[in-house]
Design a protein around this motif. Structure first.
Motif: not given
Length: 224
Positions: A32-61
């Motif tokens: 499993v892997s994860a990336t983050a927007v520029t300026g947000v470190g790997a230890d960034y904690k997600i919070g309310p109203d954040d916009q996320l892209d959740v991608t499952v490789f090769d399964v666009p559905e």
């Protein structure tokens, strides 16, 4: 040995036809892997109203662009609701991966990208060079937060009475700090939190003299 009954096969065949095609797809057995927007470190904690892209490789559905709701949750296909707030992108990717595995997706490779880190921002206003709303790059002190706005305006700012406004249990609490004392080491440099508002007040005397200097050419023309 008796032949297979067509009626016996009808039920399972119908279920297979109705099943989501993505469920039968197998993605590479990659961690499993994860990336983050520029300026947000790997230890960034997600919070309310954040916009996320959740991608499952090769399964666009199964991939989604989602916004974390006020309760800190997101909704994903097959999984339903799950808690995103308080987790790093990597932790959320691992959680989504585990849930998809339970829903018969083989070896899912999930990537969580923070597109817009709305919750981890601080507002710096008042007599600073560049007022605005800034993402917090990580643990940030009051001086560091003001530096994000290019620092106090030396021509207008009153650095002895800087206000930090914080929402605590639904009510705003205001604390005043002396930047001069903090820089000199006579006072602690407090940590700021997401959604804090920092206001550097304008010095009345500085504003007066700055305005007087800017008017000097016009005043000179009025001399007899």
């Amino acid at each position: 040995m008796p032949p297979f009954s067509s009626k016996a096969l009808a039920g399972p065949a119908l279920l297979l036809c109705l099943a989501w095609p993505a469920l039968a797809r197998e993605t590479p057995a990659t961690p499993v892997s994860a990336t983050a927007v520029t300026g947000v470190g790997a230890d960034y904690k997600i919070g309310p109203d954040d916009q996320l892209d959740v991608t499952v490789f090769d399964v666009p559905e199964l991939s989604r662009s989602v916004q974390v709701d006020a309760g800190g949750k997101i909704t994903m296909p097959l999984i339903g609701q799950l808690t995103a707030a308080g987790q790093t992108p990597t932790q959320l990717a691992e959680l989504v991966t585990a849930d998809f595995k339970q829903k018969y997706v083989k070896n899912p490779l999930v990537t969580v990208t923070v597109k817009d880190a709305v919750s981890e921002r601080v507002t710096v206003d008042g007599a600073v060079i560049q007022p605005g709303i800034y993402p917090l790059p990580g643990p940030t002190s009051l001086l560091q937060a003001i530096a994000l706005a290019k620092g106090p305006d030396p021509k207008r700012s009153e650095e002895h009475h800087v206000s930090l406004i914080r929402l605590v249990n639904g009510a705003r609490e205001t604390t005043h700090y002396d930047l001069v004392a903090i820089r000199a080491g006579r006072a602690a440099d407090p940590a700021v939190e997401a959604r804090d508002i920092i206001v550097v007040p304008e010095s009345g005397s500085k504003a007066f003299w700055h305005g007087l200097v800017s008017l000097a050419p016009a005043l000179a023309m009025l001399r007899p």
